[in-house]
Design an enzyme around this catalytic site. Sequence first.
Site, short mmCIF file in Angstrom:
data_model
loop_
_atom_site.label_atom_id
_atom_site.label_comp_id
_atom_site.label_asym_id
_atom_site.label_seq_id
_atom_site.Cartn_x
_atom_site.Cartn_y
_atom_site.Cartn_z
N GLU A 54 39.62 41.84 38.88
CA GLU A 54 40.71 41.65 39.84
C GLU A 54 42.07 42.06 39.30
OE1 GLU A 54 40.39 39.83 43.15
OE2 GLU A 54 38.34 40.53 42.88
N HIS A 69 43.10 33.40 42.14
CA HIS A 69 43.48 34.18 40.96
C HIS A 69 44.25 33.27 40.00
CE1 HIS A 69 43.39 37.93 43.69
NE2 HIS A 69 42.32 37.95 42.92
N CYS A 74 52.14 38.34 43.54
CA CYS A 74 51.04 39.15 44.06
C CYS A 74 51.51 40.55 44.42
CB CYS A 74 50.44 38.50 45.31
SG CYS A 74 49.36 37.10 44.98
#
Length: 420
Positions: A164, A232, A350
């Site tokens: 990720e 995350h 993000c």
Amino acid sequence: MSRLVEINFDGIIGPSHNYSGLSLGNIASSTNAGATAYPREAALQGIAKMRHNMELGLAQGFFMPLDRPNSGWLESLGTTIADAEPHLRAAAFSASSMWAANASTVSPAPDAPDGKCHLTVANLQTMPHRSHEWPGTLAQLQLAFADSSHFAVHAPVPSPFGDEGAANHMRLCSPHDAPGVEIFVYGKSGGPFPARQHFEASKAVARKHGLHEDRVIFAQQAETAIAAGAFHNDVVAVANERVLFTHEQAFEQPAALYEAIRDKLPEVEIIIVPADRVSLADAIKSYLFNAQLVTLPDGAGMALILPSEARENEAVWGYLTDMVAGNGPIRRLCPVDVRQSMANGGGPACLRLRVVADPATVDERFMATPDKLDAVAKVVTDHWPEAISPDQLSGPELTRIIGSARHRLLVACSLGELAD
């Protein structure tokens, strides 16, 4: 002489931005599924955040939105935009590449034996709507960081190992241009939700980048954090230079992790937010840790660039104001409005990929200036859809509008070779 600084590359929020609730384990995404999204407002909020960071004296870059809907991906599944099942059509339209923290994992030149900055594009295979991003992202990374004397851009880790990107990676150093300690955070279980970062993927990226084992730490994300919606690591922890800012419940074995960090970087400052001051639920809802922790110029200390939602949470804001009133390294709180991104599950952190590099070695078309952001904002204002609801995704007119809008942005930024 090379001048290494931290550059934040933000993903420009694309014209297909919508709320289809595609991200399992992302509370905000699931909560707002089916709501009307406002792509124009979303992109302008992102541009305003970039302007804000530049006004703080920070280096700023950007990435283009990917070509959406991804008709080639649907064709590989034996269907078309018109005929696809709703969940596949929504995945093809997803504007999730805006969250550039998932673009790649970055190891700056001071950490690598060959003296190059290494970037491995993330495969994002856990979520279908993100699994088809990497070819478009790789094309941009190869263009932006094409100078092979300073950069090495790597293909993704292969299946079945989910990677990720930087959202599960932290770097501690003192300062940015010094050799650092890289922390790869992986998951094993998240209860009802998937652990997206595989241990083998983290190890593979570290090997690709040639990192010495003495400067690498692998840490397991807490299962309780993933189950609570911290899909995350950057939802519960953030690092910058010598500072680790983390929730008490972020890691599975926190004491061992902190000891390992202090052993490798004795000057580290670890700020642990206790659960009895800020609950895990409040941390995730406010995206307290999904902030950009940055070093301000001219010795002004560090700042947290936070979503405005953090200011609206009494427990979170109370803790933060007490923290900055002390004599710690974080001296300033900077709330920004990224509500459209937040509603789909992505805060200020993000939206950006951190790359320590000399700006002069990056393709200048990806580096932001006030004039460039003016040009981007004009394209967005004139051509981004004002609103999109999920039931509009099957209409051919929306596909045409989205494609035309992105093409105009590529032309405005002289990046026509990304037109596909």
